[in-house]
Each structure stands twice: as structure tokens, then as C-alpha cells.
Design a protein around this motif. Structure first.
Motif, mmCIF file in Angstrom:
data_model
loop_
_atom_site.group_PDB
_atom_site.id
_atom_site.type_symbol
_atom_site.label_atom_id
_atom_site.label_comp_id
_atom_site.label_asym_id
_atom_site.label_seq_id
_atom_site.Cartn_x
_atom_site.Cartn_y
_atom_site.Cartn_z
ATOM 1 N N LEU A 86 1.769 3.120 9.941
ATOM 2 C CA LEU A 86 2.724 3.897 9.152
ATOM 3 C C LEU A 86 4.115 3.622 9.704
ATOM 4 O O LEU A 86 4.368 3.814 10.892
ATOM 5 N N ALA A 115 12.914 1.652 6.692
ATOM 6 C CA ALA A 115 11.600 1.142 6.326
ATOM 7 C C ALA A 115 11.698 0.234 5.110
ATOM 8 O O ALA A 115 11.055 -0.817 5.045
ATOM 9 N N GLU A 116 12.526 0.630 4.141
ATOM 10 C CA GLU A 116 12.669 -0.178 2.934
ATOM 11 C C GLU A 116 13.292 -1.537 3.253
ATOM 12 O O GLU A 116 12.839 -2.579 2.770
ATOM 13 N N PHE A 152 10.686 -3.674 5.138
ATOM 14 C CA PHE A 152 9.661 -4.204 4.237
ATOM 15 C C PHE A 152 10.220 -5.368 3.423
ATOM 16 O O PHE A 152 9.565 -6.389 3.235
ATOM 17 N N SER A 182 4.342 -5.361 1.634
ATOM 18 C CA SER A 182 4.035 -4.433 0.549
ATOM 19 C C SER A 182 3.091 -3.362 1.068
ATOM 20 O O SER A 182 2.253 -3.622 1.937
ATOM 21 N N GLU A 183 3.228 -2.168 0.543
ATOM 22 C CA GLU A 183 2.327 -1.093 0.949
ATOM 23 C C GLU A 183 0.909 -1.364 0.454
ATOM 24 O O GLU A 183 0.697 -1.991 -0.580
ATOM 25 N N GLY A 184 -0.045 -0.895 1.229
ATOM 26 C CA GLY A 184 -1.451 -1.007 0.884
ATOM 27 C C GLY A 184 -2.220 0.069 1.622
ATOM 28 O O GLY A 184 -1.621 0.954 2.246
ATOM 29 N N LEU A 241 -1.135 -0.001 5.317
ATOM 30 C CA LEU A 241 0.289 -0.130 5.633
ATOM 31 C C LEU A 241 1.084 0.753 4.684
ATOM 32 O O LEU A 241 1.086 0.532 3.471
ATOM 33 N N LYS A 242 1.739 1.763 5.237
ATOM 34 C CA LYS A 242 2.513 2.709 4.440
ATOM 35 C C LYS A 242 3.890 2.900 5.071
ATOM 36 O O LYS A 242 4.088 2.649 6.259
ATOM 37 N N LYS A 243 4.836 3.376 4.260
ATOM 38 C CA LYS A 243 6.150 3.727 4.798
ATOM 39 C C LYS A 243 6.480 5.168 4.439
ATOM 40 O O LYS A 243 6.015 5.705 3.437
ATOM 41 N N ILE A 255 -1.116 10.870 5.565
ATOM 42 C CA ILE A 255 -1.224 9.419 5.382
ATOM 43 C C ILE A 255 -2.127 8.805 6.451
ATOM 44 O O ILE A 255 -2.989 7.968 6.155
#
Length: 410
Positions: A99, A110-111, A114, A120-122, A125-127, A146
């Protein structure tokens, strides 16, 4: 399988979807800058041993906190290195999920991270952006949710028998003294050669330790390109030391303090550090935190400082750290287990709860260097298969994530 049969060694590893093989299975919460550090740490710290009791295949939830990020030049070298380090931790096979937390959409957000790293989130993998969630408290609550969702999926992994060629082992020493050069370091060198013979990658680091003995490693370079890369990194450190002198010069200090050659000689300490690299050819040279893709002995440019050097190795893909010490150490480094070897009986006995292997048996004649190297090799395979090191049993390593800020750290 009998791991005494070289070229056929194996361990119980965790096969990842990107074909990497891990030795551990952690979930991480990484802050992109200091402003989000507390939120990231509170999310990770929520997951105590009791709360993870139902996730038998999860080794822990770890915070990765930096003091950098928020005020860095957005086109600067330090930011590039920080992002490369963060990306390396996300990609390390010992991570089951990550995370990424930031305060807002400016700076090293974070943006922005990335986007720069084409991520890319999956599911793993999260932000999380604190300013978009109503502040710290609600962000911590959402972050916990999360991580729980990642835990459910990451817990499904199983260990499988895999070849030792899937290992990437970082080599490190601390508390260097002459005894280390007669026991633990040459023994680790034997183990490093056995790893290489079995197809693994081993990472030698600590550039300053090469000075005075650099010719040995230069002669072992696989080709001229590798040799030139190593020379370039050595020359960078010469310039960095000279610049450091200019910046902090104090006319009241004796002249010999500022002699570059004296500083280099002190750091190299008669080439003791290079002994842990064995005798294998040098196959590649990497800058700090670059992903290690070559098999065999490779070199990564790092300072000697434990936390910074090992952070770079882990970012490069190291799933296991082999650490020798001449004076004692309580170092650890999640997500990769750190196996620590003592140079002598006295050091081992003084830090029995922190050190895993006593190489003092070489000094008293109980074992040869080759025998101890074989024992280290076998122990590394057991640790890779899930056996806990002393550092892991002590919970050491949650605060050692330390990306290099670029400079001549000893």
C-alpha cells in the motif's frame, strides 16, 4: 534433497506471478514522503501478532518510512533514486502486497510515483492519498481495510521446492576487524561461491571497501564493460570524498585527516570486506537500487552504512542477506531475513540472542574455512525455506528502511 550436492541445491520458496521467488511473504505500507509517514506507520502497526494469527502464511505487515520526498526537486537525482528504491521494494519477491501512502497530489505523491514508474493498482498494489480521505484518522481506517483485503489473498501462497538459482543474496559486513578477515568473511566467501555454482546471484556492495584491493575485483570482471562500470563507480567516490573535504574543511584539524588516500585506506581495511565475495567472476555492476538481473557475483554501488547498503540490495531484489560481524550487531532488514555470522567465540557469546552462526570455530581449529562455508550455505537454504533468523525472532528490522540520499557515507 541433499544440499551438500553442489549444482543441485534447492529450497522451499514462494513463486510469484512475475516469476520471482520469495523467501518471505510480507505486506508493506510505504510512505512516499515524510508527511504521510505517521499514517503509514499507524496502518502497519495495527497488524499485531494477535491480529495476524489467522494468516499463517503471512510473515507480517511492515511500514517503510522516509524523511525524504515532500521537498525534493521533482527532476532531481535523489528523487529518482528514492522512487527507484520504492519500486524495488514493491517488486521484491518477499513482498506479497504493498500500500503506497502520500499526503496529497503534489511533490512525491502516490499518483506521481505511479505515473513515473508506470504502475497500476491491482489486488496487491494500492495507493492511498490522505487529503482525499478526509484526513489522518479516516485514512488509517481505510488503509487498514485495504491491508485486510490484501491479507486474504496473500495468505493463499504455498511454499514449493525450487532451485537455489532463484536466490538473490546480499553480502554485508559490519564491525570490521582483522579477526573477521580470518574467519567469518572468508567462510562467507566459500558460501558465496557455492551459491554461484548453484546458479544464484550474490550482491557485493560497500564501494569504499574496494579501495586498495580494487585490482583483484577488476581482474575478475567478466568483460571490459563490467570493468569500466566498476572503475566509474570507484572514481565517483574519489570525487565525492574530495567534495566532502571542501564542504566541511576545518583548518584546526590535522592535515592528515584530509588526505584522501588515508581515508580510503581506513575504509578498505586491508581488503577484509572483499573476502566475503569468494572467488567467482564479477558478472555485472549496478548502481544503487537497480534491479539485479544477472546471475553469479555482481556488485552494487552503496555506502558502507548498514541500513543504507542493505536497503539498496533489497530494492535490487535481494531476498536474503548474509551479514558478518567482527564486533557484534543487532541489525535486521525486513522484508529480507538477515543471517548474521560472528567472527569469534567471544563475540558470539556476547550477542548470543542476535547472532546466528559462530565462525570462531575456524580460529580454534574445529572447522576449516571450507567446512564453515558449507555450513553457512546450508543454513542460508534453511532460512530461505522459512527458518527464522535471530533478527526475525527479535522483531528487528522495522526501522531500518533507509534509501540513500547520495553522498559519501562511510
Amino acid at each position: 534433497m541433499d544440499n551438500r550436492q553442489n549444482h543441485h541445491a534447492s529450497f522451499q520458496g514462494i513463486i510469484r506471478s512475475n516469476h520471482g521467488v520469495g523467501t518471505r511473504n510480507y505486506i508493506g505500507v510505504i510512505a512516499t514522503e515524510n508527511e504521510s509517514a505517521t499514517v503509514a506507520r499507524q496502518i502497519a502497526d495495527y497488524f499485531t501478532y494477535d491480529r495476524l494469527a489467522g494468516y499463517k502464511n503471512i510473515d507480517g505487515v511492515i511500514p517503510y518510512i522516509t524523511t525524504l520526498g515532500g521537498a525534493l526537486d521533482m527532476k532531481g537525482q535523489i528523487l529518482d533514486l528514492l522512487r527507484r528504491t520504492m519500486r524495488g521494494f514493491i517488486d521484491n519477491p518477499n513482498m506479497g502486497g504493498m500500500l503506497v501512502v502520500s499526503l496529497h497530489s503534489r511533490g512525491n505523491s502516490a499518483e506521481g510515483f505511479f505515473e513515473a514508474e508506470h504502475l497500476s493498482e491491482g489486488p496487491f498494489l494500492k495507493k492511498l492519498i490522505v487529503c482525499n480521505e478526509g484526513g489522518s484518522r479516516s485514512s488509517v481506517e481505510k488503509g487498514i481495510d485495504i491491508v485486510y483485503s490484501m491479507l486474504q489473498k496473500a495468505n493463499a501462497v504455498k511454499r514449493t521446492t525450487v532451485s537455489a538459482r532463484h536466490l538473490i543474496v546480499g553480502l554485508k559486513c559490519g564491525g570490521t576487524n582483522s579477526i573477521l578477515g580470518r574467519s567469518a568473511n572468508p567462510a562467507l566467501g566459500v558460501a558465496a561461491d557455492l551459491l554461484v555454482k548453484n546458479g544464484a546471484a550474490v550482491i557485493l556492495s560497500e564501494t569504499m571497501e574496494l579501495y586498495g584491493v580494487q585490482d583483484e575485483l577488476l581482474k575478475r570482471s567478466a568483460n571490459d564493460e563490467v570493468r569500466e562500470k566498476l572503475l566509474n563507480r570507484l572514481n565517483w567516490w574519489i570525487r565525492a570524498i574530495q567534495l566532502k573535504e571542501l564542504l566541511v574543511y576545518d583548518k584546526n584539524l590535522p592535515k592528515e585527516y584530509w588526505d584522501v588516500n588515508s581515508y580510503i585506506a581506513e575504509q578498505a581495511y586491508k581488503g577484509i570486506g572483499i573476502k566475503k565475495a569468494g572467488t567467482s567472476p564479477l558478472m555485472e555492476v549496478y548502481q544503487y537500487a537497480q534491479p539485479v538481473k544477472e546471475k553469479g557475483l555482481v556488485f552494487m554501488d552503496t555506502p558502507g552504512y548498514d541500513a543504507v547498503a542493505v536497503t539498496g540490495q533489497i530494492a535490487g531484489g535481494a531476498t536474503l542477506i548474509a551479514y558478518t560481524t567482527g564486533t557484534g550487531s543487532c541489525f535486521g532488514a525486513y522484508p529480507s531475513p538477515v543471517l548474521k555470522m560472528a567472527s569469534s567465540d567471544s563475540v558470539f557469546e556476547q550477542m548470543l540472542s542476535d547472532l546466528d552462526i559462530n565462525c570462531g570455530s575456524i580460529l580454534n581449529g574445529e572447522n576449516t574455512v571450507e567446512e564453515m562455508g558449507q555450513l553457512i550455505f546450508e543454513k542460508l537454504l534453511r532460512v530461505a525455506s522459512g527458518e527464522k533468523t535471530k533478527a526475525e525472532l527479535n522483531g528487528v528490522g522495522r526501522n531500518e528502511y533507509s534509501p540513500w540520499q547520495i553522498g559519501s557515507i562511510g
